[in-house]
Design a protein around this motif. Structure first.
Motif, PDB file in Angstrom:
ATOM      1  N   GLU A   3       0.813  -1.208   0.000  1.00 26.97           N
ATOM      2  CA  GLU A   3       0.000   0.000   0.000  1.00 26.97           C
ATOM      3  C   GLU A   3       0.847   1.258   0.000  1.00 26.97           C
ATOM      4  O   GLU A   3       0.336   2.354  -0.107  1.00 26.97           O
ATOM      5  N   ARG A  57     -11.063  -4.378 -18.247  1.00 23.27           N
ATOM      6  CA  ARG A  57     -10.452  -3.783 -17.055  1.00 23.27           C
ATOM      7  C   ARG A  57      -8.966  -4.133 -16.970  1.00 23.27           C
ATOM      8  O   ARG A  57      -8.483  -4.626 -15.967  1.00 23.27           O
ATOM      9  N   GLY A  96      -8.519   2.271 -11.003  1.00 20.41           N
ATOM     10  CA  GLY A  96      -8.707   1.898  -9.608  1.00 20.41           C
ATOM     11  C   GLY A  96      -8.604   0.404  -9.394  1.00 20.41           C
ATOM     12  O   GLY A  96      -8.160  -0.345 -10.272  1.00 20.41           O
ATOM     13  N   LYS A  97      -9.026  -0.017  -8.240  1.00 23.94           N
ATOM     14  CA  LYS A  97      -9.009  -1.447  -7.904  1.00 23.94           C
ATOM     15  C   LYS A  97      -9.823  -2.229  -8.922  1.00 23.94           C
ATOM     16  O   LYS A  97     -10.799  -1.734  -9.467  1.00 23.94           O
ATOM     17  N   GLY A  98      -9.413  -3.452  -9.126  1.00 25.91           N
ATOM     18  CA  GLY A  98     -10.131  -4.322 -10.041  1.00 25.91           C
ATOM     19  C   GLY A  98      -9.573  -4.331 -11.455  1.00 25.91           C
ATOM     20  O   GLY A  98     -10.051  -5.063 -12.306  1.00 25.91           O
ATOM     21  N   TYR A  99      -8.542  -3.522 -11.700  1.00 31.73           N
ATOM     22  CA  TYR A  99      -7.878  -3.546 -13.004  1.00 31.73           C
ATOM     23  C   TYR A  99      -6.642  -4.426 -12.911  1.00 31.73           C
ATOM     24  O   TYR A  99      -6.016  -4.522 -11.858  1.00 31.73           O
ATOM     25  N   ASP A 100      -6.309  -5.051 -14.023  1.00 29.60           N
ATOM     26  CA  ASP A 100      -5.117  -5.884 -14.106  1.00 29.60           C
ATOM     27  C   ASP A 100      -4.111  -5.270 -15.066  1.00 29.60           C
ATOM     28  O   ASP A 100      -4.473  -4.499 -15.952  1.00 29.60           O
ATOM     29  N   GLU A 138      -2.648  -7.998 -10.687  1.00 24.89           N
ATOM     30  CA  GLU A 138      -3.513  -6.899 -10.281  1.00 24.89           C
ATOM     31  C   GLU A 138      -2.745  -5.586 -10.254  1.00 24.89           C
ATOM     32  O   GLU A 138      -1.612  -5.518  -9.775  1.00 24.89           O
ATOM     33  N   TYR A 139      -3.381  -4.534 -10.760  1.00 23.71           N
ATOM     34  CA  TYR A 139      -2.788  -3.197 -10.711  1.00 23.71           C
ATOM     35  C   TYR A 139      -2.813  -2.710  -9.266  1.00 23.71           C
ATOM     36  O   TYR A 139      -3.869  -2.646  -8.646  1.00 23.71           O
ATOM     37  N   PRO A 140      -1.642  -2.369  -8.716  1.00 29.70           N
ATOM     38  CA  PRO A 140      -1.601  -1.895  -7.324  1.00 29.70           C
ATOM     39  C   PRO A 140      -1.940  -0.404  -7.249  1.00 29.70           C
ATOM     40  O   PRO A 140      -1.214   0.425  -7.778  1.00 29.70           O
ATOM     41  N   VAL A 141      -3.054  -0.091  -6.638  1.00 27.50           N
ATOM     42  CA  VAL A 141      -3.475   1.307  -6.529  1.00 27.50           C
ATOM     43  C   VAL A 141      -2.661   1.963  -5.414  1.00 27.50           C
ATOM     44  O   VAL A 141      -2.830   1.640  -4.237  1.00 27.50           O
TER      45      VAL A 141
END
Length: 163
Positions: A3, A57, A96-100, A138-141
């Motif tokens: 994070e 996504r 945002g969250k949920g994108y790869d 997963e893309y780290p936001v």
């Protein structure tokens, strides 16, 4: 997924930025990035292109060839570059969250580079045609300052667009 910025990136992103300028050209949901040597003002990157697919996504890494490994004393700077550019791209499109993150590469490049990017969980999902593999994670936001990456002037003239 972390994070906050990793210690590795806190050390290597400033090294990258002390030697190189990062520029980009944007068209619709596609961005091409350029790495320019601060001393010589020459572009050293070969091809760095990311695109956004909102239906699936995914941030698609179409090309990632920064050519930093050809420069003297640049160990780990390709990793710092990938980290910074992915977050810049995510910031542009408010990903945002949920994108790869998704890309195709040869297994050797996955093993030597993408699998070692500990700030991402990029996994070899499956082999494909022509001895390549699909890699995704997963893309780290994260809140990453990417304000030093500037839009390149005259993008359209350089690629031959008529105005």
């Amino acid at each position: 997924m972390a994070e906050t910025e990793s210690r590795f990136m806190k050390e290597n992103v400033p090294r990258l930025l002390s030697r190189y300028r990062l520029r980009y050209c944007q068209e619709d949901r596609c961005v091409e990035y350029f790495i320019i040597d601060r001393k010589t003002e020459k572009q050293i990157s070969y091809a760095i292109v990311f695109s956004l697919n909102t239906c699936s996504r995914q941030i698609h890494v179409s090309r990632f060839y920064p050519a930093l490994f050809k420069q003297m004393g640049c160990k780990y700077l390709s990793a710092a570059c990938f980290y910074l550019l992915i977050h810049h791209f995510g910031n542009i499109y408010h990903v945002g969250k949920g994108y790869d993150i998704h890309l195709e590469t040869i297994p050797e490049t996955y093993e030597r580079f993408f699998s070692r990017l500990s700030d991402f969980s990029l996994l070899n999902k499956r082999g494909t045609f022509c001895k390549t593999c699909e890699v995704s994670g997963e893309y780290p936001v994260l809140e990453v300052d990417t304000s030093m990456i500037r839009q390149k002037e005259m993008c359209h003239q350089e690629v031959g667009f008529q105005v």
